[in-house]
Scaffold this motif. Structure first.
Motif, PDB file in Angstrom:
ATOM      1  N   ILE A  60       0.833  -1.208   0.000  1.00  0.00           N
ATOM      2  CA  ILE A  60       0.000   0.000   0.000  1.00  0.00           C
ATOM      3  C   ILE A  60       0.864   1.253   0.000  1.00  0.00           C
ATOM      4  O   ILE A  60       0.645   2.186  -0.776  1.00  0.00           O
ATOM      5  CB  ILE A  60      -0.956  -0.006   1.214  1.00  0.00           C
ATOM      6  N   GLU A  61       1.863   1.272   0.872  1.00  0.00           N
ATOM      7  CA  GLU A  61       2.694   2.467   1.004  1.00  0.00           C
ATOM      8  C   GLU A  61       3.543   2.727  -0.238  1.00  0.00           C
ATOM      9  O   GLU A  61       3.847   3.883  -0.554  1.00  0.00           O
ATOM     10  CB  GLU A  61       3.611   2.337   2.230  1.00  0.00           C
ATOM     11  N   ASP A  62       3.913   1.667  -0.966  1.00  0.00           N
ATOM     12  CA  ASP A  62       4.774   1.838  -2.137  1.00  0.00           C
ATOM     13  C   ASP A  62       3.997   2.071  -3.428  1.00  0.00           C
ATOM     14  O   ASP A  62       4.606   2.349  -4.469  1.00  0.00           O
ATOM     15  CB  ASP A  62       5.662   0.602  -2.321  1.00  0.00           C
ATOM     16  N   ILE A  78      -3.387  10.461   1.034  1.00  0.00           N
ATOM     17  CA  ILE A  78      -4.669  10.311   1.725  1.00  0.00           C
ATOM     18  C   ILE A  78      -5.220   8.906   1.515  1.00  0.00           C
ATOM     19  O   ILE A  78      -5.686   8.251   2.461  1.00  0.00           O
ATOM     20  CB  ILE A  78      -5.677  11.370   1.235  1.00  0.00           C
ATOM     21  N   GLN A  79      -5.145   8.400   0.289  1.00  0.00           N
ATOM     22  CA  GLN A  79      -5.612   7.045   0.011  1.00  0.00           C
ATOM     23  C   GLN A  79      -4.770   6.014   0.759  1.00  0.00           C
ATOM     24  O   GLN A  79      -5.308   5.049   1.319  1.00  0.00           O
ATOM     25  CB  GLN A  79      -5.546   6.764  -1.499  1.00  0.00           C
ATOM     26  N   LYS A  80      -3.463   6.213   0.774  1.00  0.00           N
ATOM     27  CA  LYS A  80      -2.585   5.271   1.470  1.00  0.00           C
ATOM     28  C   LYS A  80      -2.928   5.211   2.955  1.00  0.00           C
ATOM     29  O   LYS A  80      -3.019   4.130   3.548  1.00  0.00           O
ATOM     30  CB  LYS A  80      -1.122   5.673   1.278  1.00  0.00           C
ATOM     31  N   CYS A 127      -4.410   1.894   4.776  1.00  0.00           N
ATOM     32  CA  CYS A 127      -3.636   1.321   5.883  1.00  0.00           C
ATOM     33  C   CYS A 127      -4.482   1.235   7.149  1.00  0.00           C
ATOM     34  O   CYS A 127      -4.443   0.231   7.869  1.00  0.00           O
ATOM     35  CB  CYS A 127      -2.378   2.151   6.139  1.00  0.00           C
ATOM     36  N   GLN A 128      -5.235   2.296   7.430  1.00  0.00           N
ATOM     37  CA  GLN A 128      -6.114   2.276   8.605  1.00  0.00           C
ATOM     38  C   GLN A 128      -7.178   1.199   8.458  1.00  0.00           C
ATOM     39  O   GLN A 128      -7.507   0.488   9.418  1.00  0.00           O
ATOM     40  CB  GLN A 128      -6.752   3.652   8.787  1.00  0.00           C
TER      41      GLN A 128
END
Length: 357
Positions: free
Chosen positions: A55-57, A64-66, A70-71
């Motif tokens: 997700i982070e990459d 905002i989407q990341k 993640c949450q």
């Protein structure tokens, strides 16, 4: 989007092994050394962390989407949201730059999380806490301008904690759940686990310097280089700066200190727990060899120049197996392997002492 049909017939262990082979050959090699009671949750933990990494990459997602995904994933791991909703929202947004193995992992989020929810309560909590802290911390750094490095060593410490130290804490919780003998040393091991994780992460940061630089990211702390009169805003490959090399060697020395703590951590593990010791020793040995190669080639311009060979990996495995039960030999081997590296910092890095044996 459901990518699970081709893997539906696989057992949980076979599925996790299949996924690990795709996203991390290193962990696919080391995790099977663990006793079966640990290999399954540790494999699952790595896959959960890799989902956060994916997700982070993902270049197609904004910050905002990341953060939102993640949450949501942290809530999925806690069992508070359905995994199918996350999979169906995230999978179509993945770009062509996402590796096929990572795309497959995202498609199999429901299956991976179902395995998580089959573990003991303490194991589930260890994995969920790790995902929550990692997701929150990585999102924080995603919002920063990282082209010219982090401001201070303290910021580098914080980043290493979010991506690696917290994993060390999670693994220690799993190890202590598995072994009452280890649980007796939990407090000291938890502290050293963060240092162990930082040593491994700093080694990767140093090795991957120019790969990261090529995508506009730098994880080096400016304060270390400012002290030597080097401005990281001028960083570029094929430089010829003694000031930069001096700062880089300072970081090698700090990483060496953390890897020294990794050895201390490993010596808390009873010698009869051969799989657990090998799991730690292989990671430690490969990191030390990588630091040695970096230190010999401070002018490297691509990470492949300081990547250790398959032969070096085999030597690490053989040495670990020969010495794993003998603490004095492990200490002597570490001292010999790190003899040519820059010294550890004068300030002690969590100097906990394991029992002699």
């Amino acid at each position: 989007m459901d990518l699970s049909q081709g893997t539906a017939s696989l057992s949980d262990d076979a599925l996790q092994d299949h996924l690990l082979q795709g996203v991390s050959r290193t962990f696919a090699l080391t995790i099977p050394q663990l006793p079966p009671a640990l290999a399954k949750p540790v494999s699952n933990a790595y896959l959960l962390c890799r989902i956060v990494d994916t997700i982070e990459d993902e270049v197609a997602l904004d910050s905002i989407q990341k953060r939102r995904f993640c949450q949501q994933f942290a809530q999925v791991v806690r069992g508070r949201e359905p995994p199918e909703s996350l999979r169906d929202a995230l999978a179509p947004l993945l770009s062509d730059q996402t590796l096929p193995a990572e795309r497959e992992l995202i498609g199999l989020i429901p299956r991976v999380v179902a395995i998580t929810h089959g573990f003991a309560e303490e194991q589930q909590d260890a994995l969920a806490c790790c995902v929550e802290i990692m997701a929150r911390g990585m999102a924080e750094f995603q919002d920063r301008d990282l082209r010219h490095g982090l401001a201070t060593m303290a910021e580098m410490d914080a980043y290493c904690y979010y991506v690696a130290g917290v994993v060390g804490e999670m693994l220690t919780r799993l190890f202590c759940h598995y072994s009452p003998e280890l649980a007796a040393h939990r407090a000291a091991m938890m502290q050293l686990a963060v240092s162990f994780g930082q040593g491994l992460q700093m080694t990767n940061i140093l090795k991957d310097l120019w790969d990261d630089h090529g995508r506009g990211v730098c994880w080096l702390p400016r304060s270390i280089f400012d002290a030597h009169g080097y401005d990281l805003r001028g960083l570029k490959p094929s430089h010829d700066s003694p000031a930069f090399r001096a700062g880089f060697q300072d970081l090698i020395g700090i990483a060496r200190g953390h890897l020294h703590n990794a050895l201390r951590y490993t010596l808390f593990i009873p010698p009869q727990e051969t799989g657990l010791r090998e799991f730690c020793l292989w990671a430690l040995g490969m990191a030390v060899l990588t630091l040695r190669k970096i230190n010999r080639h401070l002018d490297f311009a691509v990470s492949s120049e300081v990547k250790i060979t398959r032969r070096a990996v085999k030597v690490t495995i053989l040495t670990s197996r020969l010495f794993r039960a003998y603490n004095p030999l492990l200490k002597a081997s570490f001292a010999l392997a790190t003899a040519g590296l820059p010294p550890e910092p004068h300030r002690p890095l969590l100097p906990a002492q394991p029992p002699e044996s």
